[in-house]
Motif scaffolding. Structure first.
Motif: not given
Length: 273
Positions: A206-213
């Protein structure tokens, strides 16, 4: 190296095939957070997108396909996520990966720049407590730097700056595209998190960015989510024959009236002569 005429076609229907094409680079990984209470990291920036419905590719020419990987999320602690990798179709479609998200107090990573320099991917979000936005490439609609009137959409956006308590989201175009026959959202920036969570990974291809912690009031080390890998999709009318040669990791989604080739790994495609 292909010439521009070879890649985009010289306008002769006897030598080219009209195609719809989507090339998405890998998204950046999100940042990790250290063992201090009430911290959250920035989300990863999305990969750069090239999408066109009006391009022509040459018959009988082998086009190299490369699918960029998603960036790795920052390890638990004060660690930034890494950038996603460039994707490729032929010699001139080279969108760059998204920038990594930042740990608390740091500025998000800027979107990567493809080689040769084409356009920057989206920037990562800044970590909380003063983290600035990562730099993203310009978003260009209905414009074509090659003078071939071929580009419908390309680019990235800046990542979000943080607030005092919340990391910024990664930049991204978040485009809903139905090239495979089913609508899919590509190039969304990774969001920031609340509570006590490791960042979640973005969906593959998808090319989506990873989600934060985030670590809430517990003050635990938390890791950021990985960015989503990219994808290359080529579709053309089924009045034309199947490719003369096709290789690599791909599948063939069903779309009425079209032949569709969705690459999730590197390969090559030669359109029929």
């Amino acid at each position: 190296m292909s010439t521009l005429t070879q890649f985009f076609g010289g306008g002769s229907s006897s030598t080219t095939i009209p195609v719809e094409i989507l090339v998405v680079a890998g998204g950046g990984g999100a940042g990790g957070v250290p063992a201090f209470a009430n911290n959250s990291s920035g989300g990863g920036g999305a990969g750069c997108v090239y999408y066109s419905t009006v391009i022509e590719l040459q018959k009988g020419v082998a086009y190299t396909i490369a699918v960029g990987g998603g960036g790795t999320g920052g390890a638990a602690g004060s660690n930034a996520g890494s950038s996603g990798s460039q994707s490729q179709c032929g010699s001139f479609i080279l969108p760059a990966g998204g920038g990594g998200g930042a740990p608390p107090g740091s500025t998000g990573g800027s979107g990567a720049v493809s080689t040769p320099g084409f356009i920057r991917g989206s920037g990562g979000g800044g970590g909380n407590s003063g983290g600035g936005a990562g730099l993203g490439g310009p978003t260009v609609y209905n414009a074509d730097p090659y003078g071939e009137n071929a580009i419908s959409c390309i680019g990235g956006t800046a990542g979000g700056a943080s607030t005092s308590n919340t990391g910024g989201s990664g930049g991204g175009l978040a485009l809903d595209i139905s090239i495979t026959g089913a609508q899919v959202t590509y190039a969304s920036g990774g969001y920031t998190s609340s509570g006590t969570n490791n960042g979640t990974n973005a969906a593959a291809n998808t090319g989506n960015g990873g989600n934060g912690s985030s670590n809430g009031s517990t003050g635990s080390n938390r890791a950021g989510g990985n960015g989503g890998s990219g994808v290359v999709i080529i579709a053309y009318p089924n009045t034309y024959a199947v490719p003369s040669v096709i290789s690599g990791t791909y599948n063939e989604p069903t779309r009425s009236g079209y032949r569709v080739y969705r690459f999730t790994g590197s390969g090559s495609i030669t359109l029929p002569s």
